[in-house]
Design an enzyme around this catalytic site. Structure first.
Site, PDB file in Angstrom:
ATOM      1  CB  ALA A 153      -0.909   0.000   1.225  1.00 54.87           C
ATOM      2  CB  ALA A 162       0.113  -2.757  -4.971  1.00 58.07           C
ATOM      3  CG  ASP A 171       9.157   9.937  -6.535  1.00 60.14           C
ATOM      4  OD1 ASP A 171       9.963  10.474  -5.740  1.00 60.14           O
ATOM      5  OD2 ASP A 171       8.230   9.199  -6.174  1.00 60.14           O
TER       6      ASP A 171
END
Length: 361
Positions: free
Chosen positions: A12, A18, A123
């Protein structure tokens, strides 16, 4: 969703939950990322899906399709059985120079491809680099939620990314070259693999964001005495950790650096990589951009009935109730993480206010 069956929950995050799913007909395992319908479905989600769909490279997690459920939008992608590179480093403490180079070569290969496709990730971090399940693991870049495509968007301006990995120019809050910010983040990843710690955090006070930001802006880092690495490796790090992004080494020059070229696997050489840069290469996904955007638009409409992710009806059975409770706990954890991130954003703003306008020389 009828073609998939639930195997287990695998995590998560701020995005949602997920899950590991199995395609019923082929028995293929896929990772499914769920984002709740409604206001969470914004331009970041649409950008992530469209950008990810366009990428076809062995060092990037394959996008498969996007599916709409009554409560969520689900993004199906390749499942990386080896987990996060972050977990591997946590287990090992740190890597040898050769092992760090092995993964760094693959990371640069994937990032180079993204940049050639006019997509900067923004990211990059160990948690966003996964490994497949092979004995000599193949690195896979994932999570394109913050990525920007220069074909579709203007220059990045927002401060996104994980604090320890953020480049000085991103902290300055002006326009910046996302590709050069990615180079900086790759350098942080390399340092962590070699040292087992973040380059700009004070190890005695790691949660002091103000100190971390000051160290990033001053490019204040060092290689500990107990870490023995080659001069070529030190030189590469010194060329990456440069405040002025115009003077920072580019991805292209990293690929020519002596340290990078040492023991370079044949499949990562320029000649072998050329196959992935052909414009006529088909995408992995059979869904068109139009089909995807239609689903994304529909997902902006909130679910009529509030239902936990465990109530999708896969697998049913006696443990369905237990799974629903687990899923609700995961959602609560996600909300807590979001609160933490919001708190971090506030802290960064306070740091900026106390430091005044940060400038890159």
């Amino acid at each position: 969703m009828d073609k998939y069956e639930l195997v287990k929950d695998i995590g998560a995050g701020n995005f949602g939950v997920a899950r590991l799913m199995r395609v019923k007909n082929s028995k293929e395992l896929v990772a499914m990322k769920y984002i709740e319908r409604g206001p969470k479905i914004d331009e970041n989600v649409a950008r992530e899906i469209i950008n990810h769909r366009s990428l076809r490279h062995p060092n990037i997690i394959r996008f498969k399709e996007v599916v709409l459920t009554p409560t969520h939008i689900a993004i199906a992608m390749e499942y990386a059985a080896g987990g996060e590179l972050f977990e591997r480093i946590c287990s090992a403490g740190r890597f040898s120079e050769d092992e760090a180079r092995y993964f760094f070569q693959q990371l640069i290969s994937g990032v180079s491809y993204c940049h050639a496709m006019q997509i900067c990730h923004r990211d990059l971090k160990l948690e966003n680099t996964l490994l497949d399940g092979s004995p000599a693991p193949r690195l896979k870049i994932c999570d394109f939620g913050y990525s920007k495509s220069s074909l579709l968007h203007s220059m990045p301006k927002s401060t996104v990314g994980t604090p320890a990995y953020i480049a000085p120019e991103v902290l300055s809050r002006g326009e910046y070259d996302g590709k050069m910010a990615d180079v900086w983040s790759c350098g942080v990843t390399l340092y962590v693999m070699l040292v087992g710690a973040y380059p700009f955090e004070d190890q005695e006070d790691p949660k002091n964001f103000k100190k971390t930001i000051q160290r990033i802006m001053a490019v204040k880092y060092k290689i500990p005495d107990y870490v023995h690495i080659s001069q070529d490796c030190k030189h590469l790090l010194s060329r990456i950790f440069v405040t002025n992004s115009n003077k920072r080494i580019t991805i292209g020059d990293i690929k020519k650096h002596p340290w990078f070229l040492k023991n370079l696997p044949r499949e990562l050489t320029e000649i072998a990589q050329a196959a992935y840069f052909r414009k006529e290469n088909p995408t992995f996904s059979l869904q068109s951009v139009e089909e995807i955007m239609k689903i994304v638009e529909e997902a902006k409409t909130p679910a009529r009935v509030s239902r936990s992710i465990g109530a999708f009806g896969w697998g049913g059975g006696e443990d369905a109730e237990g799974k629903e409770e687990d899923a609700e706990e995961e959602v609560e954890e996600v909300e807590e993480e979001e609160d933490e991130e919001d708190e971090y954003d506030k802290t960064v703003k306070q740091v900026h206010a106390s430091m005044g306008e940060v400038r890159v020389s």
